[in-house]
Design an enzyme around this catalytic site. Structure first.
Site, short mmCIF file in Angstrom:
data_model
loop_
_atom_site.label_atom_id
_atom_site.label_comp_id
_atom_site.label_asym_id
_atom_site.label_seq_id
_atom_site.Cartn_x
_atom_site.Cartn_y
_atom_site.Cartn_z
N HIS B 25 4.67 6.20 4.30
CA HIS B 25 4.98 5.20 3.28
C HIS B 25 3.70 4.69 2.66
CE1 HIS B 25 4.31 1.64 6.03
NE2 HIS B 25 4.41 2.62 6.90
N MET B 26 3.80 3.55 1.99
CA MET B 26 2.68 3.15 1.13
C MET B 26 1.38 2.91 1.88
SD MET B 26 2.63 0.23 -1.77
CE MET B 26 3.94 1.01 -2.69
#
Lengths: 153, 96
Positions: B25-26
Site C-alpha cells: 500500500h501507500m
C-alpha cells in the site's frame, strides 16, 4: 477499476472552503455524511482516523494530488470523494515533492478488504497519471462537471 | 523470499509480499521508492503482467500487490548486489 466506481457523486467538492489539510479532510468527510454515504454520527471519528493515518506519513503523493484515507468499521464498502481547491496557493499537505495540493481523493474502506483498497489507489494514480485530469478538474464549477471530467477520459 | 539470480551487474529475485493486512500500500510503496532512488542501479518490480519502475511510488501502487502475492525484482547497475536485500526487506517485512 475507475474512480467513479467508488466516488460518491453528490459528495464531490469543486471548490473547497477549507484552507488547511485538516479542515479539507473534515469538509470532505462532512460531504460524505451530508449525502448519507457515511453515518453523520461517525464523521468526527472517521476524520480522526484519517488524521492518525496522515501522522504516519503524508498521503500527498506529489503532482498536486493527495489521497487521504483510512479504514473505518462504520462502512461496509469502500467509498470516497474528490475535492478541488481554488485557492491560489493550494493546500499544504507536506507532500513528497514539497508542493501544495490542489486535488484530494479521500477514501474510506472497510476493515478487512485490502484488494479494493489497492485497486482504489491504483485507479486514482492511473486517472491522474497523464496530467490531463488535474487541469480539467480545476476548471469545474459543479459536482456534475467534475463527474463529467472523470468519465470523459 | 525466493531464489536470487546474480548475473554481471544485475540481480533478480522473486519475493512474496509480506502478511501485513494491506499488501504493497501507500507507505511501503513510498518507502521502497525512496530507498530505490538512493541507489544507482535501476529497479524494476513485476507483478503478473504489470511492471513498475521501483523508483516510482505511483508505479508501485499500480501493481496491486496483496499479501502473499509474488513479485519479481530485477536490479541492474553497479550497486545492485547491495541494494537488493534492503529493498526486499521492505516488501517482506512491511508492517501496517
Amino acid at each position: 477499476m475507475s474512480m467513479t466506481r467508488f466516488l460518491v457523486r453528490p459528495a464531490l467538492l469543486p471548490s473547497l472552503a477549507a484552507e488547511t489539510r485538516d479542515d479539507a479532510i473534515r469538509e470532505m468527510v462532512a460531504a460524505l455524511a451530508g449525502c448519507g454515504a457515511v453515518e453523520p454520527s461517525q464523521a468526527d471519528d472517521i476524520a480522526a482516523a484519517i488524521f492518525r493515518r496522515e501522522q504516519l506519513g503524508t498521503t500527498g503523493i506529489g503532482n498536486e494530488l493527495a489521497i487521504p484515507h483510512s479504514r473505518h468499521p462504520s462502512v461496509d464498502k469502500l467509498i470516497g470523494t474528490l475535492a478541488v481547491t481554488k485557492r491560489a496557493g493550494g493546500i499544504e499537505f507536506n507532500s513528497h515533492d514539497g508542493e501544495p495540493v490542489y486535488a484530494m481523493v479521500l477514501i474510506i474502506s472497510p476493515q478487512d478488504q485490502p484488494r479494493p483498497h489497492l485497486q482504489a489507489l491504483d485507479s486514482v494514480v492511473a486517472a491522474f497519471r497523464d496530467g490531463t485530469l488535474m487541469p480539467r478538474l480545476k476548471g469545474c464549477q459543479t459536482a456534475d462537471e467534475m463527474w463529467e471530467a472523470l468519465t470523459a477520459g | 523470499m525466493g531464489a536470487t539470480v546474480v548475473s554481471g551487474m544485475s540481480v533478480s529475485r522473486t519475493v512474496t509480499v509480506g502478511n501485513a493486512p494491506d499488501g504493497l500500500h501507500m507507505r511501503p510503496a513510498m518507502a521502497f521508492a525512496k530507498l530505490a532512488r538512493g541507489f544507482r542501479c535501476t529497479v524494476s518490480v513485476r507483478h503478473g503482467d504489470r511492471t513498475a519502475d521501483g523508483r516510482s511510488q505511483h508505479d508501485l501502487l499500480m501493481l496491486i500487490a496483496l499479501p502473499g502475492d509474488q513479485l519479481e525484482l530485477h536490479l541492474e547497475g553497479e550497486d545492485a548486489d547491495i541494494a537488493i536485500d534492503p529493498l526486499v526487506a521492505i516488501l517482506v517485512g512491511q508492517d501496517d
